[in-house]
Design a protein around this motif. Sequence first.
Motif, PDB file in Angstrom:
ATOM      1  N   VAL A  27      36.702 -16.673   2.725  1.00 33.22           N
ATOM      2  CA  VAL A  27      37.221 -15.944   3.982  1.00 33.22           C
ATOM      3  C   VAL A  27      36.486 -16.153   5.256  1.00 33.22           C
ATOM      4  N   MET A  28      37.179 -16.097   6.108  1.00 31.27           N
ATOM      5  CA  MET A  28      36.849 -15.998   7.422  1.00 31.27           C
ATOM      6  C   MET A  28      36.054 -17.186   7.842  1.00 31.27           C
ATOM      7  N   GLY A  29      36.470 -18.251   7.410  1.00 29.80           N
ATOM      8  CA  GLY A  29      35.838 -19.518   7.653  1.00 29.80           C
ATOM      9  C   GLY A  29      34.576 -19.802   6.767  1.00 29.80           C
ATOM     10  N   HIS A  30      34.228 -18.781   5.935  1.00 23.28           N
ATOM     11  CA  HIS A  30      33.407 -19.113   4.976  1.00 23.28           C
ATOM     12  C   HIS A  30      33.897 -20.044   3.839  1.00 23.28           C
ATOM     13  N   LYS A  31      33.312 -20.920   3.116  1.00 23.23           N
ATOM     14  CA  LYS A  31      33.991 -21.846   2.127  1.00 23.23           C
ATOM     15  C   LYS A  31      33.718 -21.192   1.035  1.00 23.23           C
ATOM     16  N   GLY A  32      32.981 -20.353   0.617  1.00 22.44           N
ATOM     17  CA  GLY A  32      33.084 -19.667  -0.577  1.00 22.44           C
ATOM     18  C   GLY A  32      31.756 -20.415  -1.280  1.00 22.44           C
ATOM     19  N   ASP A  33      31.024 -19.475  -2.226  1.00 25.23           N
ATOM     20  CA  ASP A  33      29.932 -20.162  -2.918  1.00 25.23           C
ATOM     21  C   ASP A  33      29.580 -19.293  -4.119  1.00 25.23           C
ATOM     22  N   ILE A  34      28.601 -19.778  -5.004  1.00 27.94           N
ATOM     23  CA  ILE A  34      28.239 -18.967  -6.136  1.00 27.94           C
ATOM     24  C   ILE A  34      26.485 -18.959  -5.848  1.00 27.94           C
ATOM     25  N   SER A  35      26.160 -17.740  -5.534  1.00 24.05           N
ATOM     26  CA  SER A  35      25.030 -17.267  -5.225  1.00 24.05           C
ATOM     27  C   SER A  35      24.316 -16.730  -6.264  1.00 24.05           C
ATOM     28  N   VAL A  36      23.080 -17.360  -6.582  1.00 22.41           N
ATOM     29  CA  VAL A  36      22.077 -16.517  -7.651  1.00 22.41           C
ATOM     30  C   VAL A  36      21.099 -15.875  -7.209  1.00 22.41           C
ATOM     31  N   PHE A  37      20.831 -14.533  -7.601  1.00 23.51           N
ATOM     32  CA  PHE A  37      19.766 -13.788  -7.101  1.00 23.51           C
ATOM     33  C   PHE A  37      18.998 -13.534  -8.186  1.00 23.51           C
ATOM     34  N   ASN A  38      17.596 -13.164  -8.010  1.00 27.47           N
ATOM     35  CA  ASN A  38      16.491 -12.777  -9.004  1.00 27.47           C
ATOM     36  C   ASN A  38      16.792 -11.011  -9.134  1.00 27.47           C
ATOM     37  N   ILE A  39      16.676 -10.915 -10.562  1.00 21.58           N
ATOM     38  CA  ILE A  39      16.434  -9.165 -10.573  1.00 21.58           C
ATOM     39  C   ILE A  39      15.046  -8.911 -10.812  1.00 21.58           C
ATOM     40  N   ASN A  40      14.369  -7.848 -10.220  1.00 20.51           N
ATOM     41  CA  ASN A  40      13.225  -7.239 -10.411  1.00 20.51           C
ATOM     42  C   ASN A  40      13.477  -6.081 -11.372  1.00 20.51           C
ATOM     43  N   LYS A  41      13.175  -6.166 -12.811  1.00 21.41           N
ATOM     44  CA  LYS A  41      13.504  -5.230 -13.736  1.00 21.41           C
ATOM     45  C   LYS A  41      12.475  -4.149 -13.879  1.00 21.41           C
ATOM     46  N   GLU A  42      11.350  -4.424 -13.224  1.00 23.54           N
ATOM     47  CA  GLU A  42      10.180  -3.397 -13.392  1.00 23.54           C
ATOM     48  C   GLU A  42      10.465  -2.252 -12.349  1.00 23.54           C
ATOM     49  N   THR A  43      10.744  -2.656 -11.042  1.00 25.81           N
ATOM     50  CA  THR A  43      11.060  -1.657 -10.078  1.00 25.81           C
ATOM     51  C   THR A  43      12.468  -1.982  -9.397  1.00 25.81           C
ATOM     52  N   PRO A  44      13.349  -1.505 -10.131  1.00 23.14           N
ATOM     53  CA  PRO A  44      14.821  -1.926  -9.598  1.00 23.14           C
ATOM     54  C   PRO A  44      15.028  -1.555  -8.058  1.00 23.14           C
ATOM     55  N   THR A  45      14.387  -0.889  -7.576  1.00 21.23           N
ATOM     56  CA  THR A  45      14.542  -0.487  -6.322  1.00 21.23           C
ATOM     57  C   THR A  45      13.958  -1.461  -5.347  1.00 21.23           C
ATOM     58  N   LYS A  46      13.128  -2.330  -5.821  1.00 19.30           N
ATOM     59  CA  LYS A  46      12.481  -3.541  -4.845  1.00 19.30           C
ATOM     60  C   LYS A  46      13.257  -4.758  -5.039  1.00 19.30           C
ATOM     61  N   GLN A  47      14.035  -5.471  -4.489  1.00 25.00           N
ATOM     62  CA  GLN A  47      14.642  -6.535  -4.970  1.00 25.00           C
ATOM     63  C   GLN A  47      14.625  -7.591  -3.783  1.00 25.00           C
TER      64      GLN A  47
END
Lengths: 344, 257
Positions: A115-135
Amino acid sequence: MRPLLLKGHERSLTQVKYNREGDLIFTVAKDKEASVWYSFNGERLGTFSGHGGTIWSIDVDQKSELLLTGSADFSVKLWNVSNGENVFTWSCVSPVRRVEFNPSNDKFLAVMDAVMGHKGDISVFNINKETPTKQDEEPILVIPTYEGLERVSVAGFSYLGKYIIAGHQDGTVSKYDAKTGEFINSVKVHEGLVTDLQFSEDRTYFITSSKDKSSKILDVDNLNILKKFESDSPLNSAAITPLKNFVVLGGGQEARDVTTTAANQGKFEARFYHKIFEDEIGRVKGHFGPLNYIAIHPKGTGYASGGEDGYVRVHNFDKSYFDFKYDVEITAEAAAASKENNQD
Amino acid sequence: MTDIEPLNTEGKKVKITQKVKEVIVKETVNKEVAKRKKWAKFGAEKNAAPGPDFRTTQVGEPVYLRLGTAWKALEKEEEEKSAQEAAKTNTYQRIKCRTCGGAHYTAKCPHKETLGGDPAIGGGASGSPAPEDSGASGAAGASASAAAAGKYVPLHIRNRAAGIEPEKRGDRDDSNTLRVSQLNEIVTEQMIRNELFANFGPLARVNIVRNRETGRSKGLAFVQFHTESAAQRAMEALNGRGYHSLILQVEFSKPKR
């Protein structure tokens, strides 16, 4: 069977998911709250509020501790399942159409809308399972829409989190290396938008559904079309049943066309097909709008469907479902049994 | 279990042994699932009572999944059947009286006064045609013919004129007679014959007890039937039923001893 009707959302459902054991059902809709329900009695355990727009997608990890939601308010939120607390928010560049954990639950992918000029993508993020509040705010990998293909609509991780499989608006299915993001290959499978992509239990093959009224099973390694299921209305979702060799397709006439045709023409039914023989073997009525998502109980004992009508219907299969066999299956089994007896 | 010891036919005590088998059914539940069942509710459900809330969770109508390659044919057959049934009910009878089962509104039922609103007698009443005046050839018929002749016939002779000998009070058989009390004053013999008891077979005799001086009804009537079963049926149907704004009390007339 008597379905349970869950009416916790004010607007049409976008996704419904069971957790690994099948005791919880997570639902998201076009209103701004996600809900979690006990599947055995339909009791609502709680809601997750904090999003500012339609929630398009939801996914829960294997241990049912962390929950991901992707929303049209340009964000992905991470929640604590047991108390509904929002532990982290990733802000994104565009609406998030699909979120999914990888099988080992240390990463997740988010499909960004074009949307709005963005072409669209697939982003992959890491997950910190030990302290979920710090990502980590930044994605570790961004796979932009491959040249020559239209935007990605759905995506998921294959077996062992090795590949990312994506469905596109133009009906193409493409495959990427999940570590490097490298494009591997693509196949034109459908004539219209790929609306859903769900994996088998072992994630070695998957089923797609499309607006072109068909659904197909492809294998992950070669993207060969293994099976093809033809229907008579646009499909929004397709799922593979464990335990029995069936697939369940859901869809129905587009919501915007409903007022221009007769009520009984809506085809708002869950359709059951035999996975091997590709025949339609039954339908379940109930919704009075198109089915937007179908989720099968991980043990194959029931299914839940979320509809445009705002209801989630949770079904537990009758005995006849488990007993059903084709005549050829019965004769083959009898032949095998008699052979065994002769050997003894 | 030994506080009551039953006796056999000879009056001797009998020992009864009862065997009870205890079966323990074990259900295994996933530990994590059991733990999750105990979670406190949160979000919009915070502080909500345990158990499903009927506002968000309902049990739907039963749905059927008939698996088979011929499901389309099966479904079509069923649809046709239901369509046919719907057509049938449409052409035959759209309106059905709750009182007598006839094709009119309940409020406009001709038997409304007599039958009130009881579907049980309604069926019987519609089946047998009302015996209008067949049994009413007694006093009413005689007085009518006498009136036509324009000649006064004294009351006690009227019955004799119709060929019915008045019986002596003492040896009358009262076993088929109903005593109807709580009648409205305006009710006449004719009304009793043609309305109230019209559906219960021919009446042998209808007699309203009146004040000797004023001729006003005392609200009491005796109705004699030809058979006891008809009387019984009428009593069951009409006892406690409202008629001309009073609740009837119908019972078998007790012969005076």
